[in-house]
Structure formats: structure tokens, C-alpha cells
Design an enzyme around this catalytic site. Structure first.
Site, PDB file in Angstrom:
ATOM      1  N   HIS A 866       0.943  -1.267   0.000  1.00 55.53           N
ATOM      2  CA  HIS A 866       0.136  -0.115  -0.096  1.00 55.53           C
ATOM      3  C   HIS A 866       0.838   1.251  -0.116  1.00 55.53           C
ATOM      4  CE1 HIS A 866      -3.125  -2.756   2.102  1.00 55.53           C
ATOM      5  NE2 HIS A 866      -3.296  -2.618   0.844  1.00 55.53           N
ATOM      6  N   GLU A 869       1.082   3.818   2.705  1.00 54.74           N
ATOM      7  CA  GLU A 869       1.575   3.455   4.022  1.00 54.74           C
ATOM      8  C   GLU A 869       3.162   3.564   4.174  1.00 54.74           C
ATOM      9  OE1 GLU A 869      -2.224   0.583   4.529  1.00 54.74           O
ATOM     10  OE2 GLU A 869      -0.396  -0.326   4.540  1.00 54.74           O
ATOM     11  N   HIS A 963       2.912  -3.037   7.165  1.00 51.43           N
ATOM     12  CA  HIS A 963       1.877  -2.219   6.623  1.00 51.43           C
ATOM     13  C   HIS A 963       1.943  -0.959   7.658  1.00 51.43           C
ATOM     14  CE1 HIS A 963      -0.851  -4.237   3.604  1.00 51.43           C
ATOM     15  NE2 HIS A 963       0.141  -5.474   3.981  1.00 51.43           N
ATOM     16  N   GLU A1048       1.279  -4.137  11.560  1.00 56.45           N
ATOM     17  CA  GLU A1048       0.663  -2.835  11.375  1.00 56.45           C
ATOM     18  C   GLU A1048       1.273  -1.858  11.964  1.00 56.45           C
ATOM     19  OE1 GLU A1048      -1.789  -2.121   9.156  1.00 56.45           O
ATOM     20  OE2 GLU A1048      -2.928  -3.758   8.657  1.00 56.45           O
TER      21      GLU A1048
HETATM   22 ZN   LIG Z   1      -1.841  -1.752   4.347  1.00 60.51          ZN
END
Ligand SMILES: [Zn+2]
Length: 1167
Positions: A866, A869, A963, A1048
Site C-alpha cells: 500500500h 503506508e 503495513h 501494522e
Molecule cells: Zn496496508
């Protein structure tokens, strides 16, 4: 009669009650006695507290007796006595006694009594008053009150009484109190509306008065409740009551100067608020000049804090009524378009890639809502699972270290190692397998794809150009102003500004500094398409040259030094020293090899200079009281004072000739045309306020979140307000302490090249821009505004703003170029996707060592699928630098494992400033089940690598995809647990009997112990169906990696641990990456070499009791937003539903809690 122990049955009141009970069968004929007995009871209760207690005591049947008498008698005086008794009883200890009354069916008996009493002609006023007073007491505690009132016919009795007694405040008050309770039932509200009750209430309302204010208050409450019904709201609009309400509000506002009647004023606003739930109501408010009325009254209320409820309600009404606008864009489709390759076959999703013109605006709800992409994947899975091994064999070349005769390979990189590395770097010297235990990056085949495309300096195997390895190309670097002003200037004239010599000699440095100081616009690259550059900058050139000189002298005078030419030395930071993996010269080279859809020709300063994390702490920003309200009022002023609004477009990607702004110093200049840049349009709204519009991800029409742009032409001393007006998420960490990032070139030049958290008055709220009907579900869905204010410190600075610390693809190449790498494949946009391998050579040629080398477990890491990010890249940077470091731990790691790393899974998205998608307009982390080699090459080949490993029985020990998370604090992991996965088993009962290896919990547990930013509490091991095509889940299910994770990292900051209360910075992110590696070393100790049984014991030691895990099916659900809600409503959508249909149902249907929870957790997990 029965009495409880402790209550003497011979007490006076109990004896009277017993007498009453005996009469009950025949109370009609003993009217006189009944009157006397009830009068005596009343007297006792009024005079002796204990009598009431005795009647109401537990086990006493006193209440039954009283109610039975009430039910049976027809005598008005007896009824009056009994209702007085009840009033006395229920006034004390209200809650419980009313509860008892309700539970004994008291409400129904009261209604019956009311009905029969109403049939008397004329009804006794005193009785009506008594009964309504009682009902008003009981109503709020009885859930079935509204229904019972309607079914018994009491509703009409009360309404008729009100109609007949408008001039009788004494009776009117209790009737209105009861009506207020009736109205909370939506069916009653509609029925009463039909019966003229809305109009009736308006007859009671009056302009400012000191008389009967409690009556007014109750009438307003009732009216407010009635107007929640949309048919009633419509009735009020049709009856012309909106202007009346506004006039009444103004009148009370004007006259209630001591604020004694705030509740009446609030009541009037609540009526308006409910009327404006319908479109007609909003229209009526606008037509009645309601915006101005509410704006002006609110402004006058602002100084008095106790009037906040009025301001907040007014603000809510104004927000709802504010006319919806479309975004100031020709289309919400991305400003850039990338022609996708034709995908053969009737791939169902194929149509998505080349959408028909009309299908422009198809949008899924939000990027958090992952439900959308969950169809039909089980079959695809089958296709993929057994990829024929001949196909997989091509991946062999990426795993030379796994081959039998690996010693025969030349382990030196075919590419020369960079000379710009510090001598202490362990991997610079050549390493021979026999002697050196030092780590190497094991090189493998150069390229997989025939189209393979390496950065220029990496693709050559010729000897390195010593030091200035990029010096030849430097002629191509110009300061953009010069290039655009004199595009044909001989390049020899530019020799003096070769950047390679930035830190080499004083004179050269000075030359460059002068050059830099003169023009801080940007660094431009000589591109093939120089016309693009000149064209874009056509007007700007002039501006730049006009201000260029003065800018230079300003730079000098900013500092403490004198302003003589030689004296004013501006230190260009030697970030290469501070940043081991960043080389500005090399960076420019890397940019040249980076392919962007808009064909960017400029380099942003922050990416060129690099970023050195500041040493000061950056606490979460404390939210100032009322900041959102103040911002919304400024927005509303646009409507109130339209002439104050400039509406001047100062930047617009959709118009190639833009920006066409006259150089009057009245407007800021914007730019986003560089790698990872994202800003589509800037509109100057007021002198110091700008509306900014973000670009959609390429080939999509949404995902606006990431931004990165340049601002110049600022004034010092002014406060600039920036509004990003097309945000999509319903809430943001910008409401919870997060600040934007700013990079000042002036600061960089004076020795502080860094991104800093900045901005004040930050908030995030729903705005008045509507998403187009095609783009928005449900209809009328709005965008959100992120607003922040900035005071620039330096005149003529060039500043950059970003959503998070940028980390471009070229930065990665810059860093990775110092390492040795393979090219896994080429992206859709033609950028190469690097694959890094890190391990140590075997200690010697001895069998033991060779054997150890071959049996090293693999660790597979990836990041940045992504693009928005960016924190994932900083964590990855931390991991890479730690793995490459000379620390004994790193050494040990390299000797323990073979690391395979794909540091950027979505290079195209990163390059082009996307937030979520690749060039196909798709979320690559939803393609893992069935990646298409043409559309999702990086995912396809990464998955194939893993399949190859599985095929070779060498599936990684750990897989982790890095992420960023935009809605939560701290760093945490998602893992995969069969046990906790509800959708897999469907029957939760069996899952608790399931035995499962809890090894997947060890790594996060270790991390929670050693990494300060990491929070075990936020981890989740549930595999949701909506995530079944993510890397984590596919690697777990298809490749069979038990320890498959998404990690994350917060974009905001931490609310626990050492960094509690601080925003996250690159230092903390890099530390996280390093700690991740350290944790792997601990994990290795746990996995204790062939001693697998031991592992479980050890892990359960770490994890605490295993029993706890076994019973914790739902413990790791992350159920709701981790932030409390605000007093100020960010979103008012619940209040402004456009849906005109009437909900006639008695009760809102019960929501299935389990389903609710599941979907909640879905929307909060974002890998
Ligand atoms: Zn992500």
C-alpha cells in the site's frame, strides 16, 4: 392480608389496607366506606413516612390492593384519594417504587381509569389533572407506555384535553408532560401528527415571556419528539412553521439576555434540527434566511461557554443545510491515466481494468471495507495451488544458496559494491566462503524477466567509477529555474553546480550554495520530455526569476551571519554521513531510472537531501476546545459572506497551463509533480486559506488520503489555513493528536534536513462536498475535510507537506543499490521490483558448516504493498540496516537465517503518489489468491517464489508483510489462528476443542516484550473471510506458513509503553524494524533446533498459561475504534438521512450482535 415479617400486620395503615381489600369485591356499593378508608390511608401516608414504607415494603401486597381498588371503583372521590395515595407513594424513592407499580400492571389500570373518567360529562378536571400527573411520573419508566396509551385510547383523551384547555396552564402542564412521553414512540408521533398535534403545539409556543416557561419547555420537548417523524417534519414545513421557529429563536435569543431559559432556546433548535432531517426542511431553513440567523446568533453566543449546547446544535443545523457542492473537478477519476495491457481470457474482473466511460464513478464504500472483494475465490485457489513445477523452476535462480553446488557460484555481486559506503560496513569487502564468516548478500541470477530493467548504475558489471560514480550524469542536473529560463544553455556552464562535489571542496560548496540559495524551487532533471517541464513552468519561470535573487539574500540574512557573499555560508547538510543508506547524488541517478505515469522531471528536496530524525520529542497534539466548531463556522461564513471568498485556482493538474497566477505575492505556489507527489488542485479561498484537492489513485476514482506537495511564496507572520477537502474516511487520527509533516528547505540548508510534525488547529470533519451519486453509497455521502494551520518560519522558504514521512521508490533504489539485489520482476509501469537476499556465508567448507548453511530457515519479509503506508518502508529500512549492521546480533541473525526481502511490493503506486492501489486501480493486497502475471506481476512473482519454496520443502519459518494503520495507535500484528477463525469452522463449539500449535503467538509476544511501540493488546489472530486474499492469509493457507503476519505500524503515535503520548517518528519506526529482527533471533532460540516439543513448552512459558489461550476464542477481536468519540460530531450523517421513507415499525429491529461484531472487526483490520 399477607404481610412480610418485620411489618406488623396490625399497623394502622396495613389494617386499613386489609379493610380495603375486603371491600374490593363489592366496592361499588360501599362507596362511602371506601372514601373514608382511602382518605385515612392517604392521611397516614402524608403524615407518617413509615406508613408509605410499610405499603411499599418487599412482600407487601399493599400496591395490589390499592390498584385493585382503583380498578373496581367508579367513585370519583375514591379515585382521587387513591391517585393521591399513589402520587405520594411514587414521589418517594422513585425508581424502585415506580418499577413495582409498573410491574403490577399499574399503567394499564391508570389508562383504564382515565378512559372511564373521560366519559363523564363533563370530566372532573381535578381527576384528569391527578391522573395525568401520575402518568407523567410513570411513563418514562414504562417501556410499553406508548403502545398501551395508543391501544387503550388514552392518546386521544390527552390530546382532546389539551385542545380544550389551551388557556388552562394548570391542567395543560401534566397533559403535555404525558404527551411528551407518548411522542417518543414513532407510531404515536405519526398518529398524533395526523390528529393535528404538531399545529397544536405551535399554538402553545410563544415569543419571549416570563410566564409559564415550564409549559413552553415541555411543549417544545413534545414538538421536538414529534418532528423526528419525517411526515411530521414535512407537515411543519408545509404549514410554514420553519420561519416561525427561526423568528421565535431570534426573539428568545434577543430577550433572554441573562440566559435563564437556555432549555427553551435549545428546544427550539432541536425542533429545527429534526425538521432539517428532511430535504424540504433544509430548503425551508435556507429560504427563511436561517443560515444567517443561526450564524449570527451563534456568533453572539460564542463568548459564553454555558451556551455551547446552543452553538453546537446551531452548527449541526447549519452543516446539514449547507448546500451540497460537487468537488471543483472535471471528473473524480484520477488526473492521470495508465493504459493497461489487454488481459486475455474472459477474466470476470477484466472489465474493471478498462472501464466504459460511463462507469467512471464506481466506488466501493471505503478502503476499510474489505467485504467487496470476497466473491468466487475458492475456484481460483485450485488453479493456483498446483503450479507445475517446471514453471516454478525458473525461480530456482533466486535461491542459489539453496542449490547443491552453490559453492561454485561467484558470490561476489556481479555488480560492483558501492564505494560510498562506510569502510566498517561488513559487506563491502569481498568475502570468500572458506575464510570469512562475514555476511554477504548472496547474489543470484540477475534477472528473471526478459524485460528486466535495472537502474543504470546497477545494471552494469563494469568496474565502478571511483567515488563520483554519477559524475558523468550530473550535467543533466539543473536547477529548474535555469533550465526553464534558458533551456538551451550549454551544459558546460553548469559544471560548477555538479552536486557530486557538494561536500568536497569549499569553493565548490560555495558555488553550489549560491546556486541553491538563489533558487530553491526544485531540482529538475533533464528529461527527454523537456517540453513538459518548460510548458508546466512557463509562467512560473518568470516568477522565479523575479524573486530568485532576493530570495538568495534573504537566505543569508535569515541566519546570524553577515550577508557578505563569502561570509554567508549555508551548510548544505552532508546527509550521506548521517544517513548511511542515502546518497543524494545516487538518488538523482535513481530518479532518472524511475518511470512515472506523469513522467515527472523534478526531484523533491526532501527526497534529495534526505531526512535526519529530529532529536526532540514530538508529543501528540492536544486538541484545543472548540477547534472544529470554529473551523466549521469559518466554512459557513463562505455562505454568509460570499463576497469575501476569492475562489482563485492557483494550482490545477487538470489544466496543463495552470498555475496561471500573477506574481503579486498574494498567493502561495503549489507543486506536486515529483515522485510520490499527490495534490491535484489548490484553490485560494481567502487571503490565507486554501482548499486542496487530492488526486485519486491512478485508474480509480477514490482512495484520497496520501498527500505530498510543495508550497512556496509564503509570508512570515501570517497563519495559513489548509483544507484538504476530499478525504474519504469517516474519522482520522488527525482528530486524536496526529499532525501533518513538514519539511523546510531553509531548515535543511541550515543543517536540519528533516520532516517535523507540525500544524495547529487540526481537525477532521464531514464537509459539504457530496460524492457524486455514482461514486457514493449511500446517496448523499459526503467527503471529509482535514484542516490544519501553519505559521511559516522563514521568508521565501520552500516547504513540503506530507501525510506521513515520504519514502519514495527512488529512495529505496538508492538504499538497495548499496546492497546487492536481484530484480524479481518488472512492475506494470516498467519499474523493477527488487528482491534482496541477506545471509552469511558458511563459516568454512567443512561439512558441518555447509550443512548448517543449507538448513538455515528462511525468513520472508515484504512491505509497501500500500503506497500510502510509507511507515512500512521506514520499518523495513530499520530491518535492513539492522540486518546489514556489524552488531553481533545481526551477525548471529545472518548466520541463523536466510532473509528474502521484497521491500516494495507496489513500486508503481509509490512512484505515482497513489494511496492504496497499483496502476490497475486495484488493491494489490487483495490479489494474492489469484494474481494475474500481467496485471499484478509483483504479487504473482512473489507468490511464485513462495510456492517454489514450498515445493522445495523450504517454506519460510516466518512471513511478514509490513503495513501502516491509519486509525489505530501503536504497532501490532495480525496473525492466523485456526482456532480463532470463526468462518472456517462455522461451529464455534468445536473450535474450542481444537488443538492448535500456538507458535504463531510467540513472535508478537516477544515483540511486545522488546519493542516499546508494539502492543500485544491490539494484535488479532482471526482470519476474516474478507481478508482471505491478503498476503498473510494466502501465505498461511496455501504456502502453509504458520507464522504468517501482517505487521501494522501506526501513522499517528503510541498510547502505551515508552513512547506513550508521542507521535511516531522515523527513529521509532526504524527501531521497530530492528527489534523485529532481534525478535527473530529470540524466536530461533525457542524453535530450538529439532527440539520441537520443547518449543511448545517454552512458548507456553512465555505466553502464560495455555489454558488461557484455549478459552480465548474472541479475546483478540479488535472490536471498535480505539478512540473515544468526541463531543463535537465529526459526522452528522445520522442526522441527515435523505431517505424520505417513514419507518413505521414499533421498535427498531434487534441487531444481531455477533454479526455486528464481525463486521466491526473487519472494518478495523486493514492489511
Ligand atoms: Zn496496508
Amino acid at each position: 392480608m399477607a404481610t412480610e415479617k418485620g411489618v406488623p400486620s396490625n399497623s394502622r395503615v396495613m389494617m386499613l389496607l386489609a379493610q380495603l381489600e375486603r371491600m374490593n369485591g363489592d366496592i361499588g356499593r360501599q362507596a362511602e366506606t371506601a372514601r373514608q378508608v382511602t382518605a385515612k390511608i392517604l392521611h397516614l401516608i402524608q403524615t407518617q413516612e413509615k406508613s408509605g414504607k410499610e405499603v411499599m415494603s418487599k412482600g407487601s401486597s399493599g400496591m395490589e390492593v390499592i390498584l385493585a381498588s382503583l380498578e373496581n371503583t367508579r367513585d370519583v372521590q375514591t379515585i382521587l384519594n387513591i391517585s393521591s395515595i399513589l402520587t405520594e407513594l411514587l414521589t418517594v424513592g422513585r425508581g424502585r417504587r415506580v418499577g413495582v407499580f409498573v410491574s403490577k400492571g399499574g399503567t394499564g389500570i391508570l389508562f383504564q381509569t382515565l378512559i372511564s373518567a373521560s366519559k363523564e360529562m363533563p370530566p372532573s378536571e381535578e381527576l384528569m389533572l391527578q391522573l395525568h400527573s401520575l402518568l407523567a411520573k410513570v411513563g418514562p419508566k414504562d417501556r410499553k407506555f406508548g403502545v398501551a396509551a395508543r391501544l387503550t385510547g388514552a392518546l386521544n383523551v390527552t390530546v382532546n384535553l389539551i385542545k380544550q384547555n389551551l388557556q388552562n396552564p394548570k391542567l395543560l402542564l401534566p397533559c403535555l408532560q404525558v404527551l411528551r412521553v407518548y411522542s417518543t414512540n414513532s407510531v404515536n408521533a405519526i398518529a398524533m401528527g395526523k390528529n393535528g398535534v404538531v399545529e397544536l403545539m405551535f399554538k402553545i409556543l410563544s415569543p419571549y415571556t416570563k410566564k409559564n416557561t415550564s409549559l413552553l419547555k415541555v411543549a417544545l420537548d413534545a414538538l421536538g419528539a414529534l418532528l423526528k417523524s419525517k411526515t411530521n417534519a414535512r407537515r411543519a414545513v408545509d404549514g410554514g412553521y420553519v420561519p416561525i421557529l427561526l423568528a421565535l429563536y431570534s426573539d428568545w435569543h434577543r430577550n433572554d439576555s441573562r440566559h435563564r431559559h437556555m432549555l427553551i432556546r435549545k428546544g427550539l433548535l432541536v425542533c429545527l434540527r429534526n425538521i432539517t432531517n428532511i430535504k424540504l426542511g433544509r430548503k425551508a431553513v435556507i429560504e427563511a434566511d436561517g443560515m444567517r440567523v443561526l450564524y449570527n446568533t451563534s456568533t453572539e453566543c460564542l463568548p459564553v461557554r454555558t451556551l455551547d449546547p446552543l452553538i453546537n446544535t446551531s452548527s449541526l443545523i447549519m452543516r446539514k443545510c449547507f448546500p451540497k457542492n460537487r468537488l471543483p473537478l472535471p471528473t473524480i477519476k484520477s488526473a492521470f491515466f495508465f493504459q493497461l495491457p489487454h488481459v486475455p481470457g474472459s477474466c470476470s474482473s477484466g472489465q474493471m481494468y478498462n472501464p466504459a466511460p460511463g462507469a467512471d464513478d464506481v466506488v466501493d464504500e471505503s478502503d476499510d471495507n474489505d467485504e467487496a472483494d470476497t466473491e468466487n475465490d475458492s475456484e481460483n485457489e485450485e488453479d493456483d495451488k498446483d503450479q507445475p513445477s517446471p514453471e516454478l523452476r525458473i525461480y530456482e535462480r533466486f535461491f542459489v544458496e539453496l542449490s547443491e553446488d552453490f559453492q561454485g557460484f561467484n558470490f561476489e555481486s556481479s555488480k560492483p559494491s558501492s564505494t560510498s559506503m562506510s569502510p566498517s560496513s561488513p559487506f563491502t569487502s569481498s568475502v570468500t566462503p572458506a575464510k570469512s564468516p562475514r555476511p554477504v548478500i548472496v547474489p543470484t541470477a540477475q534477472a528473471l524477466s526478459p524485460k528486466h530493467h535495472l537502474p543504470p548504475s546497477a545494471s552494469t558489471s563494469s568496474p565502478p567509477a571511483p567515488h563520483g560514480l554519477t559524475s558523468l550524469e550530473l550535467d543533466n542536473i539543473h536547477v529548474s529555474k535555469d533550465q526553464t529560463k534558458e533551456p538551451h544553455i550549454p551544459s558546460t556552464d553548469r559544471h560548477e553546480c555538479t552536486f557530486s562535489s557538494l561536500s568536497k571542496t569549499t569553493t565548490e560548496v560555495e558555488n553550489i550554495e549560491k546556486e541553491l540559495a538563489r533558487v530553491l524551487e526544485c531540482v529538475a532533471l533533464d528529461t527527454m520530455d523537456s517540453s513538459l517541464n518548460t510548458e508546466h513552468r512557463g509562467v512560473k519561470q518568470e516568477d522565479v526569476s523575479a524573486t530568485g535573487r532576493s530570495r538568495g539574500s534573504d537566505c543569508g540574512s535569515e541566519g546570524t551571519e553577515d550577508d557578505t557573499a563569502e561570509g554567508a555560508v549555508l551548510e548544505v547538510p552532508d546527509t550521506a554521513l548521517l544517513l548511511p543508506l542515502h546518497d543524494p547524488d545516487l538518488y538523482v541517478e535513481m530518479v532518472k531510472g524511475t518511470l512515472s505515469v506523469p513522467q515527472y522531471a523534478e526531484v523533491a528536496y526532501p527526497d534529495y537531501f534526505g531526512h535526519v530524525a529530529p532529536t526532540f520529542r514530538e508529543p501528540l497534539l492536544e486538541r484545543i476546545y472548540g477547534v472544529q466548531r470554529a473551523k466549521i463556522f469559518q466554512d459557513i461564513e463562505r455562505l454568509i459572506h460570499p463576497n469575501d471568498i476569492l475562489d482563485k485556482v492557483v494550482y490545477d493538474l487538470d489544466i496543463p497551463s495552470c498555475p496561471v497566477i500573477e506574481e503579486d505575492g498574494e498567493s502561495l505556489k503549489f507543486n506536486s509533480q515529483f515522485e510520490s507527489g499527490n495534490l491535484r488542485k489548490a484553490v485560494q479561498v481567502r487571503k490565507f486559506e486554501y482548499d486542496l484537492v487530492l488526486n485519486s489513485d491512478i485508474n480509480s476514482n477514490h482512495y484520497h488520503q496520501w498527500f505530498y506537495f510543495e508550497v512556496s511564496g509564503m509570508r512570515v507572520g501570517a497563519t495559513y489555513r489548509f483544507n484538504i477537502i476530499n478525504c474519504e474516511k469517516s474519522n482520522s487520527q488527525f482528530n486524536y493528536g496526529m499532525q501533518v509533516l513538514m519539511y523546510s528547505v531553509q531548515e535543511a540548508i541550515s543543517g536540519s534536513p528533516r520532516w517535523v510534525r507540525t500544524g495547529s488547529d487540526i481537525c477532521y470533519y464531514k464537509n459539504h462536498f457530496a460524492r457524486s451519486s455514482i461514486a457514493a453509497r449511500p446517496e448523499g455521502k459526503s467527503y471529509y475535510t482535514l484542516t490544519f494551520s501553519i505559521n511559516f518560519k522563514h521568508k521565501d522558504d520552500v516547504c513540503y507537506f506530507a501525510y506521513h514521512y515520504p519514502y519514495t521508490y527512488s529512495t529505496l533504489k538508492d538504499a538497495a543499490d548499496l546492497l546487492r539485489q536481484d530484480v524479481l520482476c518488472e512492475s506494470l509501469g516498467g519499474n523493477s521490483c527488487p528482491l534482496l537476499t541477506i545471509t552469511a556465508m558458511p563459516e568454512s567448507n567443512s561439512n558441518d558448516h555447509i550443512c548448517q548453511f543449507r538448513n538455515r530457515p528462511l525468513i520472508f519479509l515484504s512491505a509497501r504493498v500500500h503506497p500510502g503506508e510509507t511507515n512500512a518502508s521506514w520499518v523495513m529500512k530499520g530491518s535492513l540496516e539492522f540486518l546489514m549492521s556489524s552488531s553481533p546480533l545481526a551477525n548471529s541473525l545472518r548466520e541463523s537465517y536466510i532473509f528474502k526481502i521484497v521491500p516494495m511490493l507496489n513500486p508503481d503506486g509509490v512512484v505515482n503518489g497513489n494511496h492504496r492501489c497499483s496502476l490497475s486501480g486495484e488493491d494489490l493486497n487483495r490479489q494474492w489468491q489469484n494474481p494475474n502475471p500481467d496485471l499484478h506481476p509483483t504479487i504473482y512473482h512473489t507468490k511464485s517464489l513462495l510456492q517454489y519454496l514450498a515445493h522445495m520443502q523450504r517454506a519460510p519459518l516466518v512471513f511478514c508483510d509490513y503495513h501502516g494503520h491509519s486509525r489505530k495507535k501503536n504497532v501490532f500484528m495480525y496473525g492466523c489462528s485456526v482456532k480463532e477463525t470463526v468462518w472456517q469452522s462455522n461451529i464455534s463449539a468445536t473450535s474450542s476443542d481444537l488443538q492448535e500449535d500456538i507458535g504463531y503467538r510467540a513472535l508478537p509476544k516477544i515483540l511486545s516484550q522488546i519493542a516499546p511501540a508494539f502492543s500485544m493488546g491490539s494484535c488479532s489472530f482471526v482470519v476474516e473471510r474478507s481478508k482471505e486474499s491478503t498476503a498473510r492469509v494466502v501465505v498461511w493457507r496455501e504456502i502453509g506458513v504458520q507464522r504468517s503476519y501482517t505487521m501494522e505500524s501506526t501513522l499517528c503515535g503510541c498510547d502505551q509503553g515508552k513512547y506513550k503520548g508521542l507521535q511516531i517518528g522515523t527513529r521509532e519506526l526504524e527501531e521497530m524494524g530492528a527489534q523485529f529482527c532481534v525478535a527473530l533471533l529470540r524466536l530461533k532460540r525457542l524453535t530450538g533446533l529439532r527440539n520441537h516439543q520443547h518449543l511448545l513448552d517454552l512458548e507456553s512459558d512465555i505466553l502464560g498459561s495455555q489454558a488461557k489461550v484455549a478459552s480465548s476464542c474472541t479475546t483478540t477481536y479488535v472490536l471498535d475504534e480505539d478512540e473515544p468519540s468526541f463531543l463535537e460530531a465529526i459526522d452528522y450523517s445520522a442526522e441527515s438521512n435523505d431517505d424520505e421513507t417513514e419507518a413505521e415499525t414499533e421498535n427498531t429491529p434487534e441487531v444481531h450482535e455477533n454479526l455486528e461484531q464481525l463486521s466491526d472487526s473487519d472494518t478495523n483490520h486493514r492489511d
